[in-house]
Each structure stands twice: as C-alpha cells, then as structure tokens.
Write an enzyme that holds these catalytic residues in place. Structure first.
Site, PDB file in Angstrom:
ATOM      1  N   GLU A 194      -1.252   7.692  -5.724  1.00  0.00           N
ATOM      2  CA  GLU A 194      -0.250   7.871  -6.714  1.00  0.00           C
ATOM      3  C   GLU A 194       0.897   7.083  -6.186  1.00  0.00           C
ATOM      4  OE1 GLU A 194       0.092  11.785  -8.449  1.00  0.00           O
ATOM      5  OE2 GLU A 194      -2.019  11.932  -8.378  1.00  0.00           O
ATOM      6  N   LYS A 233      -6.680  22.755  -0.415  1.00  0.00           N
ATOM      7  CA  LYS A 233      -8.295  23.105  -0.427  1.00  0.00           C
ATOM      8  C   LYS A 233      -8.277  23.957   0.702  1.00  0.00           C
ATOM      9  CE  LYS A 233      -8.702  18.596  -2.563  1.00  0.00           C
ATOM     10  NZ  LYS A 233      -9.010  17.175  -2.212  1.00  0.00           N
ATOM     11  N   GLY A 288      -5.835   2.401  -6.720  1.00  0.00           N
ATOM     12  CA  GLY A 288      -5.670   3.676  -7.433  1.00  0.00           C
ATOM     13  C   GLY A 288      -6.236   4.856  -6.983  1.00  0.00           C
TER      14      GLY A 288
END
Ligand SMILES: NC(=O)c1ccc[n+]([C@@H]2O[C@H](COP(=O)([O-])OP(=O)(O)OC[C@H]3O[C@@H](n4cnc5c(N)ncnc54)[C@H](OP(=O)(O)O)[C@@H]3O)[C@@H](O)[C@H]2O)c1
Length: 345
Positions: A212, A227, A209
């Site tokens: 993606e 970022k 998880g």
C-alpha cells in the site's frame, strides 16, 4: 438435496467482489458438487449503499453495480441503511464479512460479527481484526447461538490452514509452526536478494499493487503479528495480545546483511513463530536468516507458507497464495460451504 444458504455480504471491495465473481462464474458447479447453494440475500458497502432481496440478488448484477460505484437501482436499494441495520433486518443464515481490517479496535467488523452471531447467524470472514482480538469471545458467542464463526481467509487467503489443522490434522498435535505470512515483505526480501535496495524493492511492490501507499502495516511486521495471534488462538488454544508477541519488521535489513547471510548459505525471511514451551505458548515475528535447506527458505515472491512440526507427521509445509481478489474470495466460499454442510447435518 441442495441446501440453500442465505447470505448477507458486508463490504463489497476487492474480496467481496472476488466472492461474487466465483458465484457468478461457477455457482451452479458449486451447488452440484457440494450440495450447498449460496444465495446473496443482502449486501451493504460503505460507499455503494445496500441492496436486498429475499429471493437472492444476482452476482452478475451486483458486480455490474459495483463497477458503477453504487447499488442504487438494485432490488431493495437503500443508500441510507448502514451495515448493522442490514445485518439485523435481513433474514439470513450467514454473513460474509469483508470490510477493512483494524487490528487495534477490530471495528467496524467486530460489531458486525457480534450482531450476526447474536442473531444466530453464522459468520465467515477474511478480516483479521475480530479473529485476532476476540476469537475466544466470538467462538463462545457462536456456540451459544448455535452458529459458526469461520475465518480461514484471515491467515493465508484461500490457502487452507485453519481447516487443514482442524479437519485433516485432528488427532495430531502441533508443537510449533513457523510461517512466511506476509507476501509484501517476502516480495521485498526476494528482490533485495536479487540485488535491489530496500527502497527500490518497496517501490516495485507498490507499483505492482502488493504494497500500500503506506506500507507500515506490512514492513513493520504488524500484519504478520495479527496472523500469528490468530494462529496461536485457533490452533494452540492460547489467547495472546499484541504486547505479548515481540514484533520486528524488515526495515532494518540491509543489502549488506543479505550478502553476509548469502555467504553463509542463508537467506533472510520474515518469520512468524508460534511454539509450545514448558510454560505454555510463545510467539514472535521477526527476520531470520534461514539455512537454504529450511522448508521456508525457498518460498519466494509474494507466496506464503507455514511449516508445522507435529507429533505424528513430523514436518509438514503448506505453500500457497496469501492474498488476491479471487484467492481470498475463495476463502469466503470455502467457509460458506462448510457452514452450509453443517446446517444440512
Ligand atoms: N485483498 C486481499 O488480498 C486480502 C487477503 C486476506 C485478507 N483480506 C482482508 O479482507 C478484508 C477485505 O479486504 P479487501 O481487499 O476487499 O478490502 P477493500 O477492497 O478495501 O474492501 C473493503 C470494503 O468494505 C467497505 N466498508 C468499510 N467499512 C464498512 C462498513 N462499516 N460497512 C460496510 N462496508 C464497509 C469499504 O468501503 P470504502 O471503500 O468506502 O471504505 C470497501 O468497499 C480486509 O479486512 C482485508 O484485510 C484481504
């Protein structure tokens, strides 16, 4: 005296529900320890619809409804009203924005943030889009309307970076920062270092998880690039566009390259850099083979880190989680507490 902060929550997916879980489990402790009581007076989500109550919606009830996939049945439930309608019509002190990130247009979050700030409501968000594309505009809009725009969770989820620099490092000067800003790629590189192929490491990241189904945003470096743009604007007063930040991901790193680096006592990391130069500020994202004594070389798995080089402290490294439901929900909580404290002053 407890300050009551009325909050609308826009987007009730992983992060929105993380915030609600914290409020459910320790809302009273937060009131007591910080003097800020957070009341969710409205919530809107694309799939689940909306709900509102001037007296506050119970986090436990909201979470139970979210598990069913719909807010129908909650006070003020109105499946037709969109988030902008709720932002405009529900009286609140602040909005927590946690819809999906779009680094090209910033939408729908950018419209949500502009609408709330224009109404004098402070905004806290984990969504990189608005901060990466329009930080200068949004800070000015916030100032004009006596509101705050806080976005701690956009960089390393709840691990403090922006607040750390603005509060604890106020008075020092950052010359350069270098960060491991994407947990998925760091996990993949760590697995490859242990002997896996890129494909195997990516498949494991997807199974756990971390990555993606379409991992492009992570492995091609765009998440880290967003970022870096936020850090340059927030901490070095320099607005950069994506075109001004050279960006390479990890897709071209081979097991051979990793083995060669290891033989030289080095380790590959995907590093985002923001640096003051004689001509201003330059930034980039790309793979680097770091010597093992570099503060970033030992950061493994999904962990994130930023190493700051400052005038007065020298080298300072912050290490912590860069994602996660509760970790990122906590970023919204920390920013909401800050908004409440400012309003109380
Ligand atoms: N998860 C993390 O660890 C993490 C860490 C740092 C930052 N973030 C950022 O935090 C934000 C939220 O992440 P998340 O993991 O919670 O994502 P998520 O689980 O996909 O949740 C986003 C929610 O917002 C809803 N939404 C989308 N557009 C909307 C609109 N126009 N009006 C109202 N609701 C809308 C979505 O509904 P639908 O499902 O119907 O689209 C979904 O329920 C993102 O910007 C993400 O990049 C996440």
């Amino acid at each position: 005296m407890v300050m009551e902060l009325r909050v609308t929550l826009i987007g009730c997916g992983t992060v929105g529900q993380g915030l609600l879980e914290i409020l459910r489990d320790r809302g009273n402790e937060v009131d007591r320890r910080t003097g800020v009581r957070i009341r969710i007076v409205g919530v809107a989500d694309m799939k689940m619809g909306s709900a509102e109550s001037p007296g506050g919606l119970e986090p436990a009830q909201l979470l139970a409804a979210a598990r069913t996939g719909s807010f129908a049945g909650l006070p003020g439930a109105e499946r037709r009203r969109d988030a902008l309608g709720l932002i405009r019509e529900v009286d609140a002190d602040a909005m927590a924005e946690a819809t999906f990130t779009n680094l090209e247009t910033g939408e729908p979050a950018l419209s949500h943030v502009r609408a709330a700030l224009t109404l004098g409501r402070s905004v806290v968000t984990t969504n990189k889009g608005p901060a990466a594309l329009a930080l200068g505009e949004l800070r000015a809009l916030a100032a004009r309307n006596r509101a705050a725009f806080l976005f701690e969770g956009t960089v390393m989820s709840g691990t403090p970076v922006i607040g750390l620099v603005e509060h604890s490092l106020a008075g020092d000067r950052i010359q350069e920062l270098r960060g491991i800003l994407n947990g998925t790629t760091n996990f993949i590189l760590t697995k490859m270092e242990a002997g896996g192929s890129y494909g195997e490491a990516l498949a494991e990241a997807q199974r756990l998880g971390y990555a993606e189904a379409n991992p492009a945003g992570d492995v091609e470096g765009h998440d880290a690039q967003g970022k870096v743009i936020i850090l340059a604007a927030a901490l070095m007063e320099t607005n950069l566009t994506a075109a001004q930040v050279p960006c390479e991901g990890i897709t071209r790193i081979t097991p051979d390259a990793i083995a060669r680096a290891r033989a030289e006592g080095k380790r590959y990391k995907l590093v985002g850099v923001v640096r003051r130069t004689g001509n201003g500020v330059e930034a980039s994202v790309g793979p680097q083979a770091l010597p093992l004594d570099d503060p970033l070389a030992g950061i493994s798995g999904v962990m994130n880190a930023i190493n700051f080089r400052t005038d007065l402290l020298g080298s300072l490294t912050v290490v912590g989680p860069g994602a996660g439901r509760v970790e990122t929900g906590f970023a919204l909580l920390a920013d909401l507490i800050e908004v409440g404290r400012r309003l109380a002053r």
